[in-house]
Write an enzyme that holds these catalytic residues in place. Structure first.
Site, PDB file in Angstrom:
ATOM      1  N   LEU A  76      61.773  31.154  95.728  1.00  0.00           N
ATOM      2  CA  LEU A  76      60.402  31.282  95.229  1.00  0.00           C
ATOM      3  C   LEU A  76      60.170  32.531  94.380  1.00  0.00           C
ATOM      4  O   LEU A  76      59.035  32.845  94.035  1.00  0.00           O
ATOM      5  CB  LEU A  76      59.407  31.223  96.395  1.00  0.00           C
ATOM      6  CG  LEU A  76      59.486  29.929  97.220  1.00  0.00           C
ATOM      7  CD1 LEU A  76      58.504  29.973  98.376  1.00  0.00           C
ATOM      8  CD2 LEU A  76      59.262  28.698  96.368  1.00  0.00           C
ATOM      9  N   CYS A  77      61.230  33.225  94.024  1.00  0.00           N
ATOM     10  CA  CYS A  77      61.110  34.389  93.136  1.00  0.00           C
ATOM     11  C   CYS A  77      60.929  33.948  91.692  1.00  0.00           C
ATOM     12  O   CYS A  77      61.532  32.970  91.256  1.00  0.00           O
ATOM     13  CB  CYS A  77      62.362  35.267  93.230  1.00  0.00           C
ATOM     14  SG  CYS A  77      62.428  36.280  94.693  1.00  0.00           S
ATOM     15  N   HIS A  78      60.122  34.695  90.976  1.00  0.00           N
ATOM     16  CA  HIS A  78      59.935  34.425  89.548  1.00  0.00           C
ATOM     17  C   HIS A  78      61.078  35.040  88.751  1.00  0.00           C
ATOM     18  O   HIS A  78      61.519  36.148  89.070  1.00  0.00           O
ATOM     19  CB  HIS A  78      58.618  35.042  89.062  1.00  0.00           C
ATOM     20  CG  HIS A  78      57.411  34.404  89.655  1.00  0.00           C
ATOM     21  ND1 HIS A  78      56.954  34.735  90.903  1.00  0.00           N
ATOM     22  CD2 HIS A  78      56.574  33.460  89.179  1.00  0.00           C
ATOM     23  CE1 HIS A  78      55.870  34.016  91.174  1.00  0.00           C
ATOM     24  NE2 HIS A  78      55.617  33.238  90.144  1.00  0.00           N
ATOM     25  N   MET A 113      62.240  42.242  95.472  1.00  0.00           N
ATOM     26  CA  MET A 113      63.359  41.359  95.816  1.00  0.00           C
ATOM     27  C   MET A 113      64.565  41.617  94.932  1.00  0.00           C
ATOM     28  O   MET A 113      65.713  41.513  95.376  1.00  0.00           O
ATOM     29  CB  MET A 113      62.932  39.887  95.746  1.00  0.00           C
ATOM     30  CG  MET A 113      61.870  39.516  96.772  1.00  0.00           C
ATOM     31  SD  MET A 113      62.255  40.038  98.464  1.00  0.00           S
ATOM     32  CE  MET A 113      63.751  39.134  98.768  1.00  0.00           C
ATOM     33  N   GLU A 114      64.331  41.984  93.693  1.00  0.00           N
ATOM     34  CA  GLU A 114      65.432  42.310  92.782  1.00  0.00           C
ATOM     35  C   GLU A 114      66.173  43.559  93.263  1.00  0.00           C
ATOM     36  O   GLU A 114      67.415  43.593  93.267  1.00  0.00           O
ATOM     37  CB  GLU A 114      64.912  42.486  91.352  1.00  0.00           C
ATOM     38  CG  GLU A 114      64.509  41.187  90.681  1.00  0.00           C
ATOM     39  CD  GLU A 114      63.221  40.540  91.194  1.00  0.00           C
ATOM     40  OE1 GLU A 114      62.973  39.379  90.869  1.00  0.00           O
ATOM     41  OE2 GLU A 114      62.451  41.204  91.938  1.00  0.00           O
ATOM     42  N   ASP A 128      84.088  43.556  99.729  1.00  0.00           N
ATOM     43  CA  ASP A 128      85.113  42.642  99.204  1.00  0.00           C
ATOM     44  C   ASP A 128      86.298  43.405  98.624  1.00  0.00           C
ATOM     45  O   ASP A 128      87.450  43.033  98.845  1.00  0.00           O
ATOM     46  CB  ASP A 128      84.510  41.726  98.132  1.00  0.00           C
ATOM     47  CG  ASP A 128      85.545  40.789  97.545  1.00  0.00           C
ATOM     48  OD1 ASP A 128      86.196  40.058  98.325  1.00  0.00           O
ATOM     49  OD2 ASP A 128      85.724  40.806  96.316  1.00  0.00           O
TER      50      ASP A 128
END
Length: 168
Positions: A76-78, A113-114, A128
């Protein structure tokens, strides 16, 4: 049905918030997380002695890519036209490395969120690239440190300084 959650509509269904009516403003978010590892692992990272290459350089690019592709990962992120993504690393102790991300945009929705995605993917990339020598590394304490701009105004975490950490 009314809900206090912005991503749930009146029928209780998940939806993307309409930000079309919001004013454009400068928005900034800073997030951080930590990796705990063996002392020898952190020394090898700092001295570019890992077989896979320059760990922090690759993790920095991975974090930037994660921020740019956040809307592909979180439903739901733009999608945002980010104007700045900065990834920094700081040695907190002989066994702990901090990853910090700063994201900026001039837009109609925030970049929290970014920034959180950037920290997460940068930390996963460090893991990793080093897992062959230290499978026991821990990734944790991923959190938003501060955000500014938008209708909700400025916010800063009270329990720690959110100042910029110098790159290693």
């Amino acid at each position: 049905m009314t809900t206090p959650f912005s991503h749930i509509n009146a029928a209780g269904e998940a939806n993307m918030v309409d930000v079309g009516g919001k004013d454009f403003s400068q928005r900034v978010a800073v997030a951080a997380g930590t990796l705990s590892m063996q002392t020898t692992t952190l020394v090898a990272i700092k001295n570019n002695q890992m077989a896979k290459g320059e760990v922090l350089a690759v993790a920095r690019v991975a974090g930037i890519q994660a921020a740019k592709h956040c809307s592909d990962l979180i439903p739901l992120c733009h999608p945002l036209a980010l104007t700045k993504v900065q990834i920094e690393f700081s040695e907190l102790s002989a066994t702990e490395l901090e990853v910090r991300a700063t994201c900026k945009v001039t837009g109609q929705t925030g970049v929290e969120m970014e920034a959180l995605s950037a920290v997460s993917v940068a930390a996963l990339t460090v893991y990793d690239m080093c897992k062959a020598v230290d499978k026991g590394m821990l990734i944790g304490n991923i959190r938003l440190l501060e955000k500014s701009g938008g209708n909700s105004g400025d916010w800063s975490r009270d329990d720690e300084s959110a100042s910029t950490v110098a790159a290693t």
